[in-house]
Design a protein around this motif. Structure first.
Motif, short mmCIF file in Angstrom:
data_model
loop_
_atom_site.label_atom_id
_atom_site.label_comp_id
_atom_site.label_asym_id
_atom_site.label_seq_id
_atom_site.Cartn_x
_atom_site.Cartn_y
_atom_site.Cartn_z
N PRO A 76 0.75 -1.13 -0.02
CA PRO A 76 0.06 0.06 0.15
C PRO A 76 0.86 1.29 0.00
CG PRO A 76 0.20 -0.86 2.23
CD PRO A 76 0.79 -1.77 1.29
N ALA A 77 0.22 2.50 -0.19
CA ALA A 77 1.06 3.58 0.03
C ALA A 77 1.54 3.92 1.36
CB ALA A 77 0.11 4.86 -0.60
N THR A 78 2.70 4.46 1.28
CA THR A 78 3.30 4.77 2.65
C THR A 78 2.58 6.01 3.09
OG1 THR A 78 5.32 4.13 1.96
CG2 THR A 78 5.46 5.67 3.73
N VAL A 79 2.11 6.09 4.47
CA VAL A 79 1.75 7.20 5.14
C VAL A 79 2.90 8.27 5.82
CG1 VAL A 79 0.32 8.11 7.09
CG2 VAL A 79 -0.36 6.17 5.62
N ASP A 80 2.91 9.48 5.35
CA ASP A 80 4.02 10.49 5.94
C ASP A 80 3.07 10.96 7.17
OD1 ASP A 80 5.70 9.93 4.06
OD2 ASP A 80 4.93 11.50 2.63
N VAL A 81 3.65 10.57 8.48
CA VAL A 81 2.86 10.90 9.52
C VAL A 81 3.49 12.52 10.23
CG1 VAL A 81 2.58 10.44 11.98
CG2 VAL A 81 2.76 8.73 10.23
N GLY A 82 2.74 13.41 10.28
CA GLY A 82 2.92 14.59 10.85
C GLY A 82 2.89 14.62 12.29
N LYS A 83 2.19 13.85 12.94
CA LYS A 83 2.05 13.66 14.40
C LYS A 83 1.66 12.50 14.80
CE LYS A 83 0.60 16.13 18.58
NZ LYS A 83 -0.14 17.45 19.02
N ALA A 84 2.08 11.77 15.75
CA ALA A 84 1.36 10.52 16.07
C ALA A 84 0.62 10.69 17.45
CB ALA A 84 2.37 9.40 16.25
N ALA A 85 -0.43 9.97 17.76
CA ALA A 85 -1.16 10.37 19.03
C ALA A 85 -2.09 9.28 18.97
CB ALA A 85 -1.87 11.73 18.91
N ARG A 86 -2.33 8.85 20.45
CA ARG A 86 -3.15 7.63 20.94
C ARG A 86 -4.93 8.33 20.48
NH1 ARG A 86 -3.35 3.38 23.46
NH2 ARG A 86 -1.22 3.81 24.36
N LEU A 87 -5.67 7.58 19.66
CA LEU A 87 -6.87 7.98 19.42
C LEU A 87 -7.79 6.81 20.01
CD1 LEU A 87 -6.20 8.40 15.60
CD2 LEU A 87 -6.37 9.95 17.34
N PRO A 88 -9.19 7.15 20.26
CA PRO A 88 -10.10 6.35 20.89
C PRO A 88 -10.52 5.15 19.87
CG PRO A 88 -11.21 8.43 20.20
CD PRO A 88 -9.72 8.63 20.02
N GLY A 89 -9.59 4.55 18.98
CA GLY A 89 -9.91 3.58 18.03
C GLY A 89 -8.86 3.51 17.25
N LEU A 90 -9.03 2.62 16.02
CA LEU A 90 -8.21 2.77 14.67
C LEU A 90 -8.72 3.55 13.83
CD1 LEU A 90 -7.60 -1.28 15.13
CD2 LEU A 90 -5.92 0.90 15.81
N ILE A 91 -8.04 3.79 12.81
CA ILE A 91 -8.23 4.80 11.42
C ILE A 91 -8.69 3.64 10.19
CG2 ILE A 91 -7.70 6.55 10.17
CD1 ILE A 91 -5.34 7.31 12.16
N ASP A 108 -3.07 2.65 12.93
CA ASP A 108 -3.38 3.13 14.00
C ASP A 108 -2.92 4.59 14.38
OD1 ASP A 108 -0.57 3.49 13.93
OD2 ASP A 108 0.21 1.41 15.23
N GLY A 109 -2.98 5.23 15.48
CA GLY A 109 -2.67 6.61 15.74
C GLY A 109 -1.41 7.12 15.39
N SER A 110 -0.29 6.13 15.15
CA SER A 110 0.82 6.69 14.80
C SER A 110 1.28 6.38 13.19
CB SER A 110 2.05 5.63 15.27
OG SER A 110 1.80 4.42 14.98
N GLY A 111 0.06 6.20 12.49
CA GLY A 111 0.09 6.16 10.91
C GLY A 111 0.45 4.74 10.52
N GLN A 112 0.79 3.73 11.37
CA GLN A 112 1.46 2.66 11.16
C GLN A 112 0.10 1.73 10.56
OE1 GLN A 112 4.30 0.97 10.95
NE2 GLN A 112 5.41 2.79 11.95
N LEU A 113 0.56 0.69 9.41
CA LEU A 113 -0.46 -0.10 8.94
C LEU A 113 -0.81 -1.17 10.28
CD1 LEU A 113 -1.92 -0.74 6.30
CD2 LEU A 113 -0.02 -2.45 5.94
#
Length: 510
Positions: A76-91, A108-113
């Motif tokens: 898949p396409a790589t995600v360029d993460v501007g800021k990682a943070a804990r979210l109330p779930g997955l994206i 996830d909130g850090s942009g990791q697959l």
């Protein structure tokens, strides 16, 4: 207790046969093996005391397209993460353009697959997935999305439901001769599905710069009874909205998409809220008669707009509370009404027929001009989460408007339809993946959400594997440095409570 969660005692010999490898005596002492998720797992691991933590890193990005040694079928396409943070779930979002593989995905909130299901390879646009979300079907959470082709900006396909093991459990098809469209799909507590469709007809388009008897697209909203497959409500735009209400210019060589239906929501009083991009209008439609009760926006608005509240080319208009609405304002369509796209929170007073701006969000990196697509989702505690449509980005904000996590897919021409944050527990039907190269192990488990630690087994032969260390799960693919010279290895995923979730195949270390 579900069938998958019932512990079933089996002999040690049978457990070793199921796992595909023997284990040194005491290596997994006290373990009770069970059938689970299509492989083998340990209900109690009994980690060896003093087990060292091995050196490990997350697999680094590999350019604009991600590649994994343990999962060579995923790119898949790589995600360029501007800021990682804990979210109330997955994206939950999708890739549906560009040169990477395309399909539904979870981050996830850090942009990791977390999970990706490729539907097509780079440069191939059929089929594609849109509108990936978590829904409830027969009391259980499922992943739902549109799957099909895209023709002149709308979808021609159907809707897929996946269970917690990512297995398809149902496909839902539009009725009355229509094909399901990509723009909207959701399940209701009353056992129905609501979605959009497109149809084609002909009209005299000379007043709008076209020809007599020229083709145009009209929008359709359907509600389908899931138990019978019958359409219980249908609304067709050209029976209620005149062609003259459109802001869209006539195209050359294809039918005119005068309305472009792109979202449906249910109002607090039970009627439908239908958003039409190309008329800049949200229509409140009577749930039984299909009559338009009012128009918000466009050429014949029944509402007055306060400063900054007006939207154009909009997507995903939803009533969230009595007077609270969210709308994605594209604002950068065929002609520009806003310098950048915005996620809007609006105060809508139906009695007074007024719309006022509560908050407008722009992307925290370089502001995005998303000519199409997009979504706005409220988060617990008063924040919002925004999917930036053709900008292929996401961003989260707290109640004060401060930016949490945000990121953007890399590479030219990558797009994503909507992005949502949802709670999800994924238990893949396939075993963990493992590859080895030059004294390193590469391990991943596509879709698994409960892995906290990887237990590493290694030895001189497949029948002589013992515990040699453990590492925290890092990113989608964890790269582990073996602590010595071993010929064979395997890994066991461990959850946060110390329970085994499965076991990889045993691989030769080269």
């Amino acid at each position: 207790m579900s069938e998958h969660s019932k512990p079933a005692r089996v002999s040690r010999r049978h457990a070793l046969r199921l796992g595909g490898a023997a284990v040194l005596g005491g290596a997994l002492a006290g373990t009770v093996w069970t059938e689970h998720s299509g492989g083998t797992s340990a209900a109690a691991v009994g980690l060896r005391p003093g087990l060292p933590i091995l050196s490990a890193v997350a697999a680094p990005p590999s350019g604009e397209i991600q590649h994994y040694l343990s999962a060579p079928g995923l790119s898949p396409a790589t995600v360029d993460v501007g800021k990682a943070a804990r979210l109330p779930g997955l994206i939950f979002m999708d890739n549906h353009a560009g040169t990477s593989q395309q399909g539904p995905m979870i981050l996830d909130g850090s942009g990791q697959l977390v999970w990706f299901s490729p539907l097509s390879t780079g440069g191939v646009y059929d089929p594609r997935a849109f509108n990936v979300s978590v829904q409830r079907y027969r009391g259980e959470p499922v992943i739902a999305y549109f799957e099909g082709a895209v023709v002149d900006g709308h979808g021609q396909g159907n809707y897929v439901l996946l269970d917690a093991s990512y297995r398809p459990i149902r496909r839902i098809y539009a009725g009355n001769g229509y094909l399901g469209d990509l723009h909207e799909f959701f399940l209701t507590p009353r056992g129905t599905a609501i979605f959009t469709c497109y149809g084609q007809s002909n009209a005299d388009l000379r007043p709008y710069g076209g020809k007599a008897g020229a083709p145009y697209y009209y929008g359709v909203a359907q509600e389908l009874d899931l138990s019978t497959g019958k359409v219980i409500f249908q609304w067709r735009s050209d029976e209620h909205v005149p062609l003259a209400d459109s802001y869209a210019p006539l195209p050359a060589g294809s039918p005119w998409d005068y309305l472009h239906i792109n979202s449906i929501a249910i109002a607090e009083d039970g009627h439908f809220l239908i958003s039409a991009r190309n008329t800049w209008t949200v229509y409140k439609v009577h749930r039984h008669t299909g009559k338009i009760l009012w128009r918000m926006g466009g050429k014949h608005s029944d509402f007055r707009f306060g400063a900054g509240a007006r939207f154009a080319w909009q997507h995903h208009a939803v009533q969230r509370a009595a007077q609270t609405w969210t709308v994605f304002d594209n604002g950068t369509g065929w002609y520009v009404t806003e310098p950048y796209s915005r996620g809007l929170v609006l105060n809508v007073d139906e009695g007074a027929r007024t719309v006022d701006l509560v908050h407008a969000y722009t992307y925290p990196g370089t502001p995005i001009r998303a000519a199409a697509l997009g979504s706005v989702q409220p988060l617990p505690g008063g924040g919002v989460f925004i999917g930036w449509g053709t900008g292929a980005a996401y961003s989260a904000y707290d109640a004060s408007g401060s930016v949490g996590a945000y990121g953007r897919s890399a590479g030219p021409h990558v797009e994503s339809y909507r992005a949502f944050v949802s709670e999800w527990v994924g238990r893949p039907a396939t075993p963990p993946a493992l590859a080895a190269s030059r004294g390193h192990l590469y391990t991943s488990w596509n879709g698994a959400t409960e892995v906290a630690t990887w237990l590493v087994l290694a030895g001189a032969s497949p029948s002589q594997l013992g515990q040699v260390g453990k590492v925290p799960k890092l990113g989608f693919e964890t790269v582990i440095t073996l602590p010595g010279q071993y010929e064979w290895a395997a890994v066991v995923p461990i959850d946060s409570r110390g329970r085994s979730l499965g076991r990889s195949a045993t691989v030769r270390v080269v």
